[in-house]
Design an enzyme around this catalytic site. Structure first.
Site, PDB file in Angstrom:
ATOM      1  N   HIS A 107      -2.241   6.539   5.082  1.00 47.66           N
ATOM      2  CA  HIS A 107      -0.798   6.686   5.201  1.00 47.66           C
ATOM      3  C   HIS A 107      -0.361   8.014   4.582  1.00 47.66           C
ATOM      4  O   HIS A 107      -0.953   8.492   3.606  1.00 47.66           O
ATOM      5  CB  HIS A 107      -0.073   5.553   4.475  1.00 47.66           C
ATOM      6  N   CYS A 149       0.819  -1.210   0.000  1.00 50.50           N
ATOM      7  CA  CYS A 149       0.000   0.000   0.000  1.00 50.50           C
ATOM      8  C   CYS A 149       0.856   1.265   0.000  1.00 50.50           C
ATOM      9  O   CYS A 149       0.529   2.249  -0.677  1.00 50.50           O
ATOM     10  CB  CYS A 149      -0.935  -0.009   1.198  1.00 50.50           C
TER      11      CYS A 149
END
Length: 268
Positions: free
Chosen positions: A167, A51
């Protein structure tokens, strides 16, 4: 974070796996569809990237096409949800226990150290070269996804922070050609899956709070880096539960339908 393998031996049959071994297998595409969807054509197994890598490369790729990437340094600030629901639960319960006065420092079972009111510069296992595996995934996967040399210089430091979701990444990208911020802004504005959120006067920039739940990644704080020639520095946020996982897999499947590698089942 897991990756996803598609099997197209049967139409629209999808398999998931929690390991990352297939990402680096020769002949198995590692796909961020906005970057290298063409690699899926005629293939039966497709690996979904880490990711962190996927979120960062969504912003780096348009700039690479424009200026020609030569080096990249990334620092990541990764949410507790990167460790799954147990990681999120540990953050919430630990924060509550400290705020309630039950503990001075939260307990930790999922993370190497207590995460509430702390940051941890350690994600995944340490490697012989001093990097963690999470950090090396960014190096290995950037090279493969972008079609770069096996020794292309990419360095990453991965940090766990006490946020629940999305994130963040600070990226310094060095290029072959002289950089132009206006041209870079235009490239990012036109890039699929990218939202340019960059208006310092209005205090508008990427944050986990605004990136959470969004399909597009956010890019901002775009500027010329003053330490290196031909370099840009910018900040990226993306919901890793979408762009780095399920959403990326769905867009891969759509790309494979478009290129004839996968046939959609007719609706009844």
């Amino acid at each position: 974070m897991s990756y996803i393998l598609f099997s197209v031996a049967q139409p629209l049959e999808i398999f998931t796996n929690e390991q990352s071994a297939f990402r680096y297998k020769e002949g198995i595409p590692l796909c961020v569809p906005e970057i290298n969807a063409e690699t899926t054509k005629g293939k039966k197994l497709i690996a979904n990237p880490n990711c962190t890598t996927a979120i960062g490369l969504m912003a780096v790729w348009p700039l690479h096409k424009l200026f020609g990437l030569t080096k990249m340094v990334m620092s990541t600030y990764q949410a507790a949800s990167g460790a799954g629901q147990p990681g999120m639960d540990e953050l919430v319960e630990g924060t509550r226990s400290v705020l309630n006065g039950e503990r001075d420092v939260a307990e930790n079972k999922i993370f190497a150290h207590p995460l509430p009111f702390n940051v941890i510069p350690h994600i995944d296992k340490f490697q012989e070269n001093g990097y963690t595996k999470e950090e090396m995934k960014v190096t290995w996967e950037t090279r493969k996804i972008c079609g770069l040399a096996d020794d292309f210089p990419v360095s990453c430091t991965a940090v766990r922070i006490p946020t629940s979701r999305a994130h963040s990444e600070s990226i310094v990208a060095l290029f072959e050609k002289p950089v132009d911020v206006a041209a870079a802004r235009k490239a990012l504005e036109e890039a699929p899956g990218v939202k340019l959120r960059d208006d310092p006067e209005k205090l508008s920039y990427p944050m986990p709070l605004t990136a959470t739940g969004q399909y597009d990644i956010e890019v901002g704080r775009l500027r010329k880096n003053i330490a290196f020639d031909n370099a840009l520095e910018f900040f990226v946020c993306g919901d890793q539960l979408l762009r780095g996982a399920a959403l990326n897999a769905v867009i891969v499947a759509e790309a494979m339908i478009d290129n004839g590698s996968l046939k959609a089942k007719a609706s009844v």
